[in-house]
Design a protein around this motif. Sequence first.
Motif, mmCIF file in Angstrom:
data_model
loop_
_atom_site.group_PDB
_atom_site.id
_atom_site.type_symbol
_atom_site.label_atom_id
_atom_site.label_comp_id
_atom_site.label_asym_id
_atom_site.label_seq_id
_atom_site.Cartn_x
_atom_site.Cartn_y
_atom_site.Cartn_z
ATOM 1 N N ILE A 35 3.423 -7.311 -3.882
ATOM 2 C CA ILE A 35 2.896 -6.136 -3.171
ATOM 3 C C ILE A 35 3.633 -5.955 -1.845
ATOM 4 O O ILE A 35 4.083 -4.856 -1.509
ATOM 5 N N TRP A 36 3.775 -7.041 -1.078
ATOM 6 C CA TRP A 36 4.462 -6.954 0.220
ATOM 7 C C TRP A 36 5.939 -6.618 0.036
ATOM 8 O O TRP A 36 6.524 -5.874 0.847
ATOM 9 N N GLN A 37 6.552 -7.147 -1.010
ATOM 10 C CA GLN A 37 7.964 -6.860 -1.279
ATOM 11 C C GLN A 37 8.187 -5.370 -1.508
ATOM 12 O O GLN A 37 9.101 -4.757 -0.941
ATOM 13 N N TYR A 38 7.309 -4.758 -2.349
ATOM 14 C CA TYR A 38 7.494 -3.343 -2.657
ATOM 15 C C TYR A 38 7.098 -2.458 -1.478
ATOM 16 O O TYR A 38 7.650 -1.373 -1.310
ATOM 17 N N LEU A 39 6.171 -2.927 -0.652
ATOM 18 C CA LEU A 39 5.852 -2.188 0.578
ATOM 19 C C LEU A 39 7.075 -2.116 1.498
ATOM 20 O O LEU A 39 7.326 -1.077 2.133
ATOM 21 N N SER A 40 7.822 -3.196 1.557
ATOM 22 C CA SER A 40 9.021 -3.189 2.405
ATOM 23 C C SER A 40 10.083 -2.247 1.844
ATOM 24 O O SER A 40 10.808 -1.599 2.604
ATOM 25 N N VAL A 41 10.171 -2.142 0.520
ATOM 26 C CA VAL A 41 11.122 -1.214 -0.110
ATOM 27 C C VAL A 41 10.766 0.228 0.242
ATOM 28 O O VAL A 41 11.644 1.075 0.454
ATOM 29 N N LEU A 42 9.459 0.512 0.309
ATOM 30 C CA LEU A 42 8.990 1.877 0.586
ATOM 31 C C LEU A 42 8.687 2.089 2.069
ATOM 32 O O LEU A 42 7.955 3.012 2.431
ATOM 33 N N GLU A 43 9.258 1.256 2.907
ATOM 34 C CA GLU A 43 8.907 1.251 4.337
ATOM 35 C C GLU A 43 9.105 2.620 4.988
ATOM 36 O O GLU A 43 8.302 3.045 5.823
ATOM 37 N N GLU A 44 10.154 3.341 4.618
ATOM 38 C CA GLU A 44 10.466 4.614 5.272
ATOM 39 C C GLU A 44 9.593 5.765 4.783
ATOM 40 O O GLU A 44 9.620 6.857 5.349
ATOM 41 N N ILE A 45 8.843 5.536 3.717
ATOM 42 C CA ILE A 45 7.993 6.593 3.152
ATOM 43 C C ILE A 45 6.627 6.538 3.833
ATOM 44 O O ILE A 45 6.012 5.473 3.917
ATOM 45 N N CYS A 80 -1.113 3.388 -2.356
ATOM 46 C CA CYS A 80 -1.745 2.465 -3.308
ATOM 47 C C CYS A 80 -1.405 1.019 -2.955
ATOM 48 O O CYS A 80 -2.279 0.156 -2.925
ATOM 49 N N LEU A 81 -0.134 0.747 -2.669
ATOM 50 C CA LEU A 81 0.267 -0.605 -2.276
ATOM 51 C C LEU A 81 -0.455 -1.039 -1.006
ATOM 52 O O LEU A 81 -0.875 -2.195 -0.882
ATOM 53 N N ALA A 82 -0.587 -0.112 -0.063
ATOM 54 C CA ALA A 82 -1.271 -0.439 1.194
ATOM 55 C C ALA A 82 -2.722 -0.827 0.944
ATOM 56 O O ALA A 82 -3.272 -1.701 1.631
ATOM 57 N N LYS A 83 -3.353 -0.191 -0.034
ATOM 58 C CA LYS A 83 -4.743 -0.545 -0.355
ATOM 59 C C LYS A 83 -4.797 -1.889 -1.081
ATOM 60 O O LYS A 83 -5.659 -2.728 -0.793
ATOM 61 N N LEU A 84 -3.868 -2.105 -2.009
ATOM 62 C CA LEU A 84 -3.898 -3.336 -2.800
ATOM 63 C C LEU A 84 -3.642 -4.573 -1.942
ATOM 64 O O LEU A 84 -4.111 -5.660 -2.274
ATOM 65 N N LYS A 85 -2.924 -4.419 -0.843
ATOM 66 C CA LYS A 85 -2.638 -5.591 -0.005
ATOM 67 C C LYS A 85 -3.902 -6.136 0.651
ATOM 68 O O LYS A 85 -3.911 -7.275 1.141
#
Length: 424
Positions: free
Chosen positions: A213-223, A196-201
Amino acid sequence: MKNIIISEFGVIKKVGDYESPVDSFSEVFVSDNIFARIKDFVFTHTNDLLFTYAVQRAKEQVKVKNYVGLLQISDNLQIEILPKSTAGSAKEARQMLLKMLQTFSTYQSLTKAHLAISKLPLLEVYVTVFLDELEKLLNLGLGRNYEPRESNEQYIKGKILIAENIHQNLLNQQAIFVAYDDFIYDIPQNRILKTCLAKLKTFVFSNATRQRIWQYLSVLEEIPLSDNLQQDFTKSQVVSPHSERYKHILQWAWVFLSEHSFLPFSGNSFQMSLLFPMEILFENYVGQLFRKYLPDNYEVKLQDRRKHLVVSHKAQARFRLIPDIVIEKQQNENKEVLIFDTKWKLIDASKPKQNYGIEQQDLYQLYAYGKKYNARHLFLIYPANENFTQPLEVFDYEEDMVLHVLPFNLLNEGSVEVRKIMLS
């Protein structure tokens, strides 16, 4: 992204058909290209519940009906349809809509803070709610599950798979082929959020929203991203220790990930429609405010279904009556019944000869409710507007049954309006 803002019952027209056209809340002029895209959408994806298309004096127009919310036309074109009523601006109308949505359980994550950012486009408000829910989840900690794994390892964990170990490691004595359970973040719920974050960016938002959005993408980087969203959503519905924590945020995620998320009437269990009929929104909002603010000696029933117009025909009761709101007030051993019906329509207190714009059938309906519920006081509630700010003079049905027609100001605090109504 092009964001068209219009009021319910507003009209969209082609700018090329008019000399010096000026946009207003109820009349929007768009380029021929955008109009063609909207027209194509109207004829292809929707029915006459949402729009009407007409040609007047060789000029085309698309008229919005009384559904409000957000409608995605294409990847870079969306229409915000906002309540009309007393709202003097798109910001006020958007705030009004968000306030009414708060009374639905799915939208209870909308807070006063989200109402305060109602100057933003509706889509960005929704995205902000999603990001706030994600922040709460991250503060609690992402969910993890034990997932089965099989791999070559340098040491024993879990159990040795003897046959596979011989096959894989006959010449590699330093490795052991094992099966084990790994406690990992790579679970369906987290894959959905990452996707979802990848789409919203890819959307155009304010800098603050894009940074989050970019901040939370970095938090979930390993997923990893989900490679099968439908399957992951299905798996996430299975009751688990994570179910309650992820419930609301997954509903928001589905809105942004579903290809049909901005269209009404989807049958998917995760679907959260972003278009709403104003009659239902207004009725639910008023009813929930009664439930919230009335004292304990008032029992509030919404969409009450206990009574029928015909008591018996061929041994069956027929023609069920369904008043919007029934309030039963307990006083000692006596019970007083009050009947309320809400109508999303602008009436005009200055036009008594036209019956203020009140439909005669609505008065018949309230009369039937009064008779069947043995109610002395009946109420019709309409949205307040510049031509209707005070209750109308009481309508006398009979000596012991009267009708009150009251304005409800959606821009006020709900508790204020409930008190005004109960004291009328």
